[in-house]
Design an enzyme around this catalytic site. Sequence first.
Site, PDB file in Angstrom:
ATOM      1  N   SER A  38       0.801  -1.225   0.000  1.00 19.44           N
ATOM      2  CA  SER A  38       0.000   0.000   0.000  1.00 19.44           C
ATOM      3  C   SER A  38       0.837   1.280   0.000  1.00 19.44           C
ATOM      4  O   SER A  38       0.309   2.342  -0.318  1.00 19.44           O
ATOM      5  CB  SER A  38      -0.955   0.018   1.190  1.00 19.44           C
ATOM      6  OG  SER A  38      -0.270   0.258   2.393  1.00 19.44           O
ATOM      7  N   LYS A 108       0.891   4.433   6.666  1.00 21.82           N
ATOM      8  CA  LYS A 108       0.172   5.281   5.705  1.00 21.82           C
ATOM      9  C   LYS A 108       0.701   6.707   5.783  1.00 21.82           C
ATOM     10  O   LYS A 108       1.491   7.047   6.642  1.00 21.82           O
ATOM     11  CB  LYS A 108      -1.337   5.293   6.013  1.00 21.82           C
ATOM     12  CG  LYS A 108      -1.999   3.937   6.103  1.00 21.82           C
ATOM     13  CD  LYS A 108      -2.073   3.215   4.795  1.00 21.82           C
ATOM     14  CE  LYS A 108      -2.715   1.837   4.975  1.00 21.82           C
ATOM     15  NZ  LYS A 108      -2.667   1.055   3.772  1.00 21.82           N
TER      16      LYS A 108
END
Length: 188
Positions: A38, A108
């Site tokens: 990700s 993230k």
Amino acid sequence: MKIVKEILSWTGHILLAIVFGLSITIFVLQPTMVQGISMESTLHNNDRVLVNKLVHTLGFEPDYGDIVIIDKRIDRPRTVIDDITDSLRYNAISYHFNKNIDEIFWIKRVIGKAGDTLEFKDGKVYRDGIALDEPYIKEPMLYTSDEVVVVPEGHVFVMGDNRNNSYDSRMVGPIPLDHVIGKYVFKF
């Protein structure tokens, strides 16, 4: 008797060193490993990274663009016991020995902070009506939504750099600040 005193002295010093080392890992710096894709192209699967945990320990709010490690279990309060047990369970050493470890942390990028209005259209993220310049993303984002997200007080909105392959705040919502457990420092 002298030998017993010497053994006790060494035992005390060793225990003190262990407690000091664990305290650093729990509250200051911790090595860990990236799991998943990700954050590509910035970080890759199995990259080893160092995490600055003072952000969490001292209650600092991360800034826009910071890469943060978050506890994805946002449906429950985070405690000091979590800080201690998770630090021992989820680090680069434990990943080396147990590849099937249940991953509770995400890595993230901070896109929005409290009070920000976020929109997702034309392959871009708009914060307060202005399209973000994001040279770090892997490819243009395919995600669009008519929903306008207002980041609540005490939260951040996070997304992966690989926008088309990231499970993030677009799906689970904003992340409480007490679930931001650290900030990426560097990979090694």
